[in-house]
Design an enzyme around this catalytic site. Structure first.
Site, mmCIF file in Angstrom:
data_model
loop_
_atom_site.group_PDB
_atom_site.id
_atom_site.type_symbol
_atom_site.label_atom_id
_atom_site.label_comp_id
_atom_site.label_asym_id
_atom_site.label_seq_id
_atom_site.Cartn_x
_atom_site.Cartn_y
_atom_site.Cartn_z
ATOM 1 C CG HIS A 52 -2.297 -12.298 19.279
ATOM 2 N ND1 HIS A 52 -0.946 -12.614 18.641
ATOM 3 C CD2 HIS A 52 -2.310 -12.515 20.536
ATOM 4 C CE1 HIS A 52 -0.444 -13.349 19.691
ATOM 5 N NE2 HIS A 52 -1.260 -13.223 20.852
ATOM 6 N N GLY B 203 -9.204 -15.646 23.166
ATOM 7 C CA GLY B 203 -9.228 -16.648 22.216
ATOM 8 C C GLY B 203 -9.577 -18.156 22.911
ATOM 9 C CD GLN B 204 -13.021 -22.921 20.910
ATOM 10 O OE1 GLN B 204 -13.788 -22.425 20.157
ATOM 11 N NE2 GLN B 204 -12.645 -24.310 20.771
ATOM 12 C CE LYS B 205 -2.626 -22.407 20.207
ATOM 13 N NZ LYS B 205 -2.117 -22.386 21.535
#
Ligand code: AMP
Length: 292
Positions: free
Chosen positions: A46, A156-158
């Site tokens: 984050h 986020g790409q997460k």
């Protein structure tokens, strides 16, 4: 995560009425706004989004809201961690200017009836396993985008499918906020950082490492020139097979834009894994760039 602080604490708004006029003044002063929506239990992943926003925008806004509409009835909404004071300190340390920390009643007041559905993309993969999840995500992010009125928002790409859903929703609804997708931050052992990692016992954490290890193996084979998709898929599933305590929900290599099945490796692809370790559900992904 360092908590000691010599930074200015952010301005915390719990109501929409407490936030909107302040951001209107910011805009009127000609300043740009960067926005990072989160569910809190903040970690370095984050913080990387906040730092990117800090570097690219005049004012940084973070929202912390555990959004009830994106959790299924048997999911972890009630036990999701909510470390308010630590989160606010982390925001302060990251140079965040405003934290929007609404209650569920502020976002979904009595009589609330309107939802945003991104058809197709919302019902496959994560959406098939978690029905209604992306409807909840698209709805809350639309509302937050309209409340904050940011120039840029950072994701986020997460959460690979989530960023696709949000980019599609933003384009389709002509929301004038630019969506920026940032790389997945990992712990030194490779595990993708996630608020849910706090649920893992040390043994479960070790089990969960198989996910990033298997994705990395596929990326390595791809970078070494392997373009036989069936072989790459076998590599992925074989490296996740027979691991005690790991229940794989899906392990796929699909088109990076549509998440549809592909038969040749000409376009951008993404390898996606979802698995349960004990009671904890983990997701991770890595992109396969044809030119890399
Ligand atoms: P969450 O609090 O889980 O809803 O996540 C808030 C934002 O942080 C989303 O855009 C996530 O994709 C992003 N995020 C979560 N984990 C990571 C990570 N390990 N690296 C980078 N971004 C992340």
């Amino acid at each position: 995560m360092p908590t000691a602080s010599n930074s200015t604490p952010p301005d915390v708004a719990e109501s929409i009425a407490g936030l909107v006029p302040k951001l209107a003044l910011v805009r009127r002063a000609g300043k740009s706004i960067g926005f990072v929506p989160t569910m809190g239990a903040l970690h370095a992943g984050h913080v990387s989004l906040m730092e990117r926003a800090r570097a690219e925008c005049d004012i940084v806004v973070v929202s912390i809201f555990v959004n009830p509409t994106q959790f299924g009835p048997s999911e972890d909404f009630n036990r999701y961690p909510r470390p308010r004071e630590t989160d606010l300190q982390i925001c302060g340390n990251a140079g965040v200017d405003y934290v929007f920390y609404p209650t569920a009643g502020e976002i979904y007041p009595p009589g609330y009836r309107t939802y945003v559905d991104v058809e197709g993309l919302s019902t496959i993969l994560e959406g098939a396993i978690r029905p209604g999840h992306f409807r909840g995500v698209a709805t809350v992010v639309t509302k937050l985008f309209l409340i904050v009125g940011a120039n840029r928002a950072y994701f986020g790409q997460k959460d690979y499918q989530q960023q696709l859903v949000i980019r599609t929703m933003t384009r389709d609804l002509n929301i004038p906020t630019k969506v920026i997708v940032c790389p997945t931050l990992r712990d030194p052992d490779g595990l993708a950082m996630s608020s849910r990692n706090a649920y893992l016992s040390p043994a479960e954490r070790t089990t969960g490492l198989a996910i990033s290890r298997s994705l990395k193996l596929v990326v390595q084979r791809f970078q070494a020139g392997e373009r036989d998709l069936e072989l790459l898929r076998t590599t992925l599933s074989a490296s996740l097979a027979n691991i005690e305590g790991l229940a794989v929900e899906y392990a796929l290599i699909v088109d990076g834009t549509t998440l549809e099945d592909v038969t040749s490796a000409g376009q951008e692809l993404v390898a996606l894994v979802a698995a349960r370790v004990g009671k904890t559900r983990l997701i991770d992904n890595m992109v396969l760039q044809p030119d890399s």
